[in-house]
Design a protein around this motif. Structure first.
Motif, PDB file in Angstrom:
ATOM      1  N   PHE A  77       0.891  -1.203   0.223  1.00 46.35           N
ATOM      2  CA  PHE A  77       0.097   0.096   0.016  1.00 46.35           C
ATOM      3  C   PHE A  77       0.645   1.286   0.213  1.00 46.35           C
ATOM      4  N   ALA A  78       1.800   1.223   0.926  1.00 48.91           N
ATOM      5  CA  ALA A  78       2.768   2.504   0.848  1.00 48.91           C
ATOM      6  C   ALA A  78       3.727   2.493  -0.422  1.00 48.91           C
ATOM      7  N   ASN A  79       4.021   1.180  -0.945  1.00 50.71           N
ATOM      8  CA  ASN A  79       4.967   1.326  -2.099  1.00 50.71           C
ATOM      9  C   ASN A  79       4.070   2.008  -3.264  1.00 50.71           C
ATOM     10  N   GLN A  80       2.814   1.822  -3.304  1.00 53.20           N
ATOM     11  CA  GLN A  80       1.664   2.337  -4.313  1.00 53.20           C
ATOM     12  C   GLN A  80       1.818   3.894  -4.130  1.00 53.20           C
ATOM     13  N   ILE A  81       1.613   4.381  -2.827  1.00 53.35           N
ATOM     14  CA  ILE A  81       1.224   5.718  -2.534  1.00 53.35           C
ATOM     15  C   ILE A  81       2.692   6.487  -3.013  1.00 53.35           C
ATOM     16  N   VAL A  82       3.631   5.821  -2.722  1.00 54.37           N
ATOM     17  CA  VAL A  82       5.100   6.563  -3.139  1.00 54.37           C
ATOM     18  C   VAL A  82       5.222   6.503  -4.707  1.00 54.37           C
ATOM     19  N   LYS A  83       4.738   5.446  -5.107  1.00 52.05           N
ATOM     20  CA  LYS A  83       4.833   5.402  -6.773  1.00 52.05           C
ATOM     21  C   LYS A  83       3.948   6.502  -7.347  1.00 52.05           C
ATOM     22  N   TYR A 296      -2.204   4.282  -5.300  1.00 53.30           N
ATOM     23  CA  TYR A 296      -1.612   5.051  -6.357  1.00 53.30           C
ATOM     24  C   TYR A 296      -2.150   6.281  -6.463  1.00 53.30           C
ATOM     25  N   ASP A 297      -3.645   6.195  -6.472  1.00 54.68           N
ATOM     26  CA  ASP A 297      -4.409   7.617  -6.791  1.00 54.68           C
ATOM     27  C   ASP A 297      -4.350   8.673  -5.447  1.00 54.68           C
ATOM     28  N   ALA A 303       0.333  14.641  -4.575  1.00 54.43           N
ATOM     29  CA  ALA A 303       1.381  15.419  -5.011  1.00 54.43           C
ATOM     30  C   ALA A 303       0.904  16.468  -6.164  1.00 54.43           C
ATOM     31  N   LYS A 304      -0.204  16.362  -6.343  1.00 52.10           N
ATOM     32  CA  LYS A 304      -1.058  17.306  -7.454  1.00 52.10           C
ATOM     33  C   LYS A 304      -1.326  18.506  -6.420  1.00 52.10           C
ATOM     34  N   ILE A 305      -1.911  18.267  -5.316  1.00 47.42           N
ATOM     35  CA  ILE A 305      -2.428  19.153  -4.428  1.00 47.42           C
ATOM     36  C   ILE A 305      -1.218  19.968  -4.054  1.00 47.42           C
TER      37      ILE A 305
END
Length: 333
Positions: A77-83, A296-297, A303-305
């Protein structure tokens, strides 16, 4: 040669100014002629020039660095967040500095201090419930922060999260229709993270709406499968249909291992549901029903915010709730 040459020498050889070379090194070439870009690039290649990152950071008004503090970097879960964060950061020419806090306030404070010293432009944080003690420090330095997955304030801060409460409530209501006799919830300390509170509350509320209750076990984060096996052996009763809800991503595989001798009873006597872990839960036997977060989303939007705010555009909604989905599998169907 790369250790001695300076921007001044690069500028001299490329027949341009130090400022123009600096703009080139920082990717600000939109107003630069193609001829000038090629001259600078050729000199840099010929001299094998490598700019001093430390010197550039000390002199820069912005560093294009984002400090990312994750609670537990070991899970997918954390890996996908960072990606998700990194993909947007790369697109916008930002770089990440990532730290793993283990949801411990002292670790969070240490990372905040060190990242501030490095000159990060802003933070994306998966916070513990005590991180609010550090928010003023960050803001007093004029830095932006976006919270992800959990948040320290619903109304004052920028954040991206998922609909944990609603997702658990709805899934639990559907599972209760299968006629379970007893319900067990296994969770790490809910007070550490807002997401844990939301999930636990969603499960309890769903049961209470139907006049039912659950047995709750709050376990240590480092609990082993053997201890969980011993606990479940005491709770599970022959002939009693029981649903087990595991609140935390990291606990689900341990509970699954603990249920080794009971898997043949799934789903008719024992039901099991948890969060995420699709990298193995879709291939286990039996497969395991999970509520899946769009990790991921979450990272992508956080990051966009942050970058939107750093660049003064203010086009992104500062608070966003993303929807989970349920991956129904053999452990409940």
């Amino acid at each position: 040669m790369s250790e001695k040459i300076t921007i001044k020498e690069i500028a001299c050889r490329a027949q341009t100014s130090k400022t123009t070379v600096s703009f080139y090194l920082n990717g600000r070439t939109d107003k630069m002629s193609e001829e000038t870009r090629q001259r600078i690039a050729k000199v840099i290649e010929e001299t094998n020039y490598r700019p001093s990152v430390a010197a550039r950071l000390l002199n820069a008004k912005e560093t294009k660095l984002i400090g990312v503090i994750i609670g537990d970097i070991t899970n997918s879960f954390a890996n996908q967040i960072v990606k998700g964060i990194d993909d947007i950061a790369r697109e916008k020419r930002y770089q990440l500095i990532v730290g793993n806090s283990n949801y411990i306030l002292e670790n969070e404070e240490d990372y905040v201090n060190r990242m501030l010293a490095m000159g990060v432009d802003g933070f994306i944080v998966q916070p513990s419930s005590k991180f609010d003690q550090l928010v003023d420090k960050i803001k007093n330095e004029g830095k932006e922060v976006v919270f992800i997955d959990s948040q320290v304030s619903m109304d004052r801060e920028k954040w991206v999260k998922t609909n944990n409460y609603e997702a658990v409530l709805e899934a639990s209501e559907m599972l209760m229709e299968k006629g379970y006799d007893e319900y067990i919830m296994i969770t790490a300390d809910p007070s550490v993270l807002s997401t844990r509170k939301e999930r636990a509350t969603g499960f309890i509320d769903a049961l209470q709406l139907k006049g039912k209750q659950c047995i709750t076990h709050v376990v240590d984060g480092d609990v082993e499968s053997e201890a969980l096996t011993e606990m479940l052996n005491k709770e599970l009763k022959f002939g009693t249909r029981t649903l087990i809800f595991v609140v935390n991503c990291f606990l689900l595989p341990r509970v699954y291992v603990a249920l080794k001798n009971y898997r043949n009873l799934m789903p008719h006597t024992i039901g099991l549901i948890g969060f995420d872990n699709t990298e193995w839960s879709n291939f286990s036997s039996p497969t395991v029903t999970t509520i899946v977060q769009p990790a991921y989303d979450e990272g992508h939007q956080a990051a966009k915010i942050l970058i939107d705010s750093l660049e003064g555009k203010h086009e992104e909604a500062p608070n966003q709730i993303l929807k989970c989905n349920v991956n129904w599998c053999e452990s409940t169907n």
